[in-house]
Write an enzyme that holds these catalytic residues in place. Structure first.
Site, PDB file in Angstrom:
ATOM      1  CE  LYS A 149      34.784  78.279   4.552  1.00 13.29           C
ATOM      2  NZ  LYS A 149      36.108  78.291   5.122  1.00 13.29           N
ATOM      3  CB  SER A 192      33.242  71.880   7.336  1.00 18.26           C
ATOM      4  OG  SER A 192      34.500  71.847   8.193  1.00 18.26           O
TER       5      SER A 192
END
Length: 385
Positions: A94, A115
């Site tokens: 990410k 998340s």
């Protein structure tokens, strides 16, 4: 046991530009070969190349690791490699998309829905830049991921419901506060940044025949699809069986929204494809497969036996590759994250000093988003690695 190596010495300080960088292909009316029409223009392989150059000093070029030890590889002929994004700064891929977006937009106040891993990546970047980040999380978010975001100085906001409610709240919060919204996957800059995973795979293993990619919001899969244009490589997206939003959507011929689903892969609980990733995946992906929670946990256990600590979401691509069977062709499965509870707890302890330098709240206050002037800064990761 395979663990993240110590952070290398900080690279030379990059020059941060305050002006947004135009997409490499957005100015072209026709777009390059293989380009895909997105909501704000053409998104193509050139955007991934530009992202690779932009974030080179801020991310780790992760290795390809063999799943099997050498004697077993020679005996079986299996040549499955693992793209070790669990060794990335922040514990997941990410960081790539987050860095591409933050470096391009020059935002000082950021809001996202996540998340966990995308929020961690943004909180790391924001802490080093002196920026502020607010992360909206849905129910079921990993408590240790929430703790690490806070330890890094990020604000967190919890909402009831699923990913759709989370993302709606993040959009509203960005509008209310004047902050810049940096979604976890549904953004051209994020997709292009994630695509650098694919560039590295193809550069190191040009003869790879199949790449297995874990699929949640679709940013990583779309990015790898962009990187794979013009290459004779099969790209296979792997989804948890409880949340097959891309498989259902491609079967229907249009994006469909699923009810909130449950899976051990907490990072892959998306309910519908994003407007940016969907057309890229539709036009380039070769296959989509689903795997059960039992298969995901079995793959995570296999990785542990090989000395690789992966969170369940990080083991999903391997589960897809194992389902396909170990043939003689060369394949790569992306191990997308290593943020296990133990790793997160350790990182939160190490990051605690960053929290003391940043005021944290559990709600967003009304603020005005400003754009920084160009300046030179240390590596974004020097302070928080």
């Amino acid at each position: 046991m395979t663990t993240a190596p110590a952070a290398p010495a900080a690279p030379a300080a990059p020059v941060m530009s305050a002006a947004p960088v135009m997409s490499a292909s957005s100015a072209a009316s026709g777009g390059p070969a293989g380009a895909v029409r997105g909501p704000r223009g053409q998104l193509g392989p050139a955007d991934v190349e530009a992202a690779a150059a932009r974030i080179a000093g801020q991310v780790r070029r992760t290795p390809l690791l063999p799943l099997l030890p050498a004697p077993d590889r020679h005996r079986t002929g299996a040549r499955l490699l693992l793209k070790a994004e669990h060794l990335q700064y922040g514990g997941s891929f990410k960081l790539r998309g987050a860095a591409n977006a933050v470096l391009t937009l020059g935002a000082r106040r950021i809001v996202t829905g996540s998340s966990g891993n995308h929020g961690i990546a943004l909180a790391r970047l924001a802490a080093a830049l002196g920026a502020e980040v607010t992360v909206v999380l849905a129910g079921g978010a990993h408590p240790a991921k929430i703790a690490l975001i806070r330890a890094l100085g990020g604000r967190t906001v919890g909402v009831p419901g699923g990913v759709a409610e989370r993302d709606a709240r993040a959009r509203a919060l960005a509008e209310e506060t004047g902050a810049v919204l940096v979604p976890s996957s549904d953004h051209e800059l994020v997709v292009a940044g994630q695509g650098t995973v694919g560039l590295e795979i193809l550069a190191e293993a040009p003869d790879v025949e199949t790449v297995y990619v874990p699929t949640g919001g679709g940013g990583l899969l779309a990015g790898v699809c962009l990187a794979a244009y013009g290459h004779p490589v099969r790209v296979v997206g792997v989804e948890p069986a409880g949340t097959p939003r891309y498989a259902r959507s491609l079967a229907a011929g249009h994006p469909v929204r699923l009810a909130p689903g449950d899976t051990v892969a907490d990072g892959l609980r998306g309910q519908q494809p994003g407007a940016v990733p969907y057309p890229v995946i539709r036009d380039r992906v070769d296959d989509l497969v689903t795997v059960s929670d039992a298969e995901i946990l079995a793959s995570a256990a296999l990785l542990r036996r090989r000395g690789i600590e992966a969170e369940p979401s990080g083991a999903v691509a391997l589960a897809g590759a194992m389902r396909a069977g170990r043939g003689t062709g060369r394949a790569v499965a992306v191990v997308s994250g290593g943020n296990t509870t133990a790793a997160l707890t350790s990182a939160a302890t190490a990051a605690t000093p960053a929290a003391s330098r940043t005021h944290r709240t559990t709600h967003a206050t009304r603020t005005t988003c400003t754009t920084p002037t160009p300046h030179t800064t240390r590596s974004l990761l020097e302070e928080t690695s």
